[in-house]
Scaffold this motif. Structure first.
Motif, PDB file in Angstrom:
ATOM      1  N   TYR A 123       1.023  -0.911   0.118  1.00 58.06           N
ATOM      2  CA  TYR A 123      -0.110   0.123   0.148  1.00 58.06           C
ATOM      3  C   TYR A 123       0.847   1.398  -0.154  1.00 58.06           C
ATOM      4  CZ  TYR A 123      -3.201  -3.594   0.959  1.00 58.06           C
ATOM      5  OH  TYR A 123      -4.073  -4.791   0.945  1.00 58.06           O
ATOM      6  N   CYS A 124       0.417   2.115  -0.840  1.00 55.76           N
ATOM      7  CA  CYS A 124       1.557   3.300  -1.035  1.00 55.76           C
ATOM      8  C   CYS A 124       2.777   2.889  -1.257  1.00 55.76           C
ATOM      9  CB  CYS A 124       1.126   4.314   0.269  1.00 55.76           C
ATOM     10  SG  CYS A 124      -0.473   4.894   0.475  1.00 55.76           S
ATOM     11  N   MET A 125       3.700   3.292  -0.514  1.00 55.15           N
ATOM     12  CA  MET A 125       5.066   2.920  -0.555  1.00 55.15           C
ATOM     13  C   MET A 125       5.313   1.582  -0.748  1.00 55.15           C
ATOM     14  SD  MET A 125       7.151   3.546   3.199  1.00 55.15           S
ATOM     15  CE  MET A 125       7.824   1.918   3.254  1.00 55.15           C
ATOM     16  N   GLY A 126       4.319   0.901   0.135  1.00 53.23           N
ATOM     17  CA  GLY A 126       4.471  -0.691   0.002  1.00 53.23           C
ATOM     18  C   GLY A 126       4.300  -1.450  -1.263  1.00 53.23           C
ATOM     19  N   ALA A 127       3.413  -0.947  -2.315  1.00 48.49           N
ATOM     20  CA  ALA A 127       3.117  -1.371  -3.586  1.00 48.49           C
ATOM     21  C   ALA A 127       4.492  -1.135  -4.435  1.00 48.49           C
ATOM     22  CB  ALA A 127       1.990  -0.288  -4.124  1.00 48.49           C
ATOM     23  N   ARG A 128       5.111  -0.224  -4.131  1.00 49.34           N
ATOM     24  CA  ARG A 128       6.488  -0.033  -4.770  1.00 49.34           C
ATOM     25  C   ARG A 128       7.336  -1.295  -4.294  1.00 49.34           C
ATOM     26  NH1 ARG A 128      11.460   2.577  -4.193  1.00 49.34           N
ATOM     27  NH2 ARG A 128      12.229   3.628  -6.135  1.00 49.34           N
ATOM     28  N   LEU A 129       7.386  -1.449  -3.089  1.00 49.24           N
ATOM     29  CA  LEU A 129       8.472  -2.544  -2.497  1.00 49.24           C
ATOM     30  C   LEU A 129       7.642  -4.083  -3.157  1.00 49.24           C
ATOM     31  CD1 LEU A 129       8.971  -1.193   1.174  1.00 49.24           C
ATOM     32  CD2 LEU A 129      10.297  -1.089  -1.066  1.00 49.24           C
ATOM     33  N   ALA A 130       6.521  -4.143  -3.159  1.00 48.97           N
ATOM     34  CA  ALA A 130       5.968  -5.321  -3.488  1.00 48.97           C
ATOM     35  C   ALA A 130       6.339  -5.700  -5.241  1.00 48.97           C
ATOM     36  CB  ALA A 130       4.397  -5.200  -3.433  1.00 48.97           C
TER      37      ALA A 130
END
Length: 251
Positions: free
Chosen positions: A133-140
């Motif tokens: 989610y948010c920055m976590g989407a990038r990390l996924a």
């Protein structure tokens, strides 16, 4: 929806100990794993409730405090309802910590999270799924490209900076991805303008990645986070439907 057991766990990494939340069905059996990458507001009750919902659907869910280098969660003085415009000092707290989590550090950590899940008796054998989610989407997306043998599916919602013109842009890992991907973009998201949406779509298509990218019309950046001013109920419900469908196809 089955009964859920939630516990705090500590995960050894190459740079220290990451505190995390683990949610799992209460039947004592091993279940497919989902690694949930948080947004910039960090590990907090709302993300634990999201993990519990996934666990109730039959998955073992790990939510690490990605900012563990700065301390154990909660790191920030956040109200129960987060409205950064009402408290402009919030981002002043968060930004330095978020910027310190480089892609290199994040992927080193992701390897530790994946190893921990592989060794956990609560996790069924085989690759895992990711949601961010948010920055976590990038990390996924980065994790799916960095550890393709460990990731069967990855989803990202209201992600930012997914396809920039910088040499470390996440979309550049597309050629290494073997997982099925799903992205739910926020409409008119300043952190993911239309040219980046197009660039991401083109990269995934040219790499032959199984994927679907959708723009949620009317949903603002952060639309899945019910404890924030950005929450958008319709977008959130659509996110849950898409995510659970992806997991059902994967496992």
């Amino acid at each position: 929806m089955t009964a859920v057991q939630g516990t705090a766990v500590d995960i050894p990494t190459e740079d220290g100990i990451a505190d995390a939340y683990l949610a799992q069905p209460g039947d004592g059996a091993a279940h497919p794993a989902v690694l949930l990458f948080m947004d910039a507001f960090g590990l907090r009750p709302h993300l634990r409730s999201m993990a519990d919902r996934l666990a109730g659907a039959g998955y073992t869910v790990l939510v690490p405090n990605l900012f563990y280098r700065a301390g154990r969660a909660p790191l920030f003085d956040l109200p129960d309802f987060i409205d950064p415009q009402a408290r402009p000092g919030t981002w002043k707290q968060i930004m330095p910590v978020m910027q310190a989590l480089t892609g290199e550090r994040a992927m080193r950590d992701a390897g530790a999270y994946l190893r921990w899940l592989a060794a956990s008796p609560a996790v069924a054998d085989g690759p895992v799924a990711l949601t961010g989610y948010c920055m976590g989407a990038r990390l996924a997306l980065l994790t799916a490209g960095t550890y393709p043998e460990r990731v069967a599916a990855a989803a990202g919602f209201h992600g930012g900076r997914l396809a920039t013109d910088k040499p470390d842009s996440p979309h550049l890992v597309a050629g290494d991805v073997t997982a099925e991907l799903y992205f739910g973009h926020a409409d008119q998201d300043h952190s993911l303008p239309p040219e980046q949406i197009d660039r991401l779509e083109q990269a995934l298509t040219e790499a032959g990645v199984r994927h679907r990218c959708e723009v949620y019309t009317g949903a603002p950046h952060g639309f899945t986070q019910a404890d924030t001013a950005a929450y958008h109920r319709e977008g959130d419900e659509r996110h849950w439907s898409a995510l659970l469908d992806l997991l059902a196809r994967t496992f």
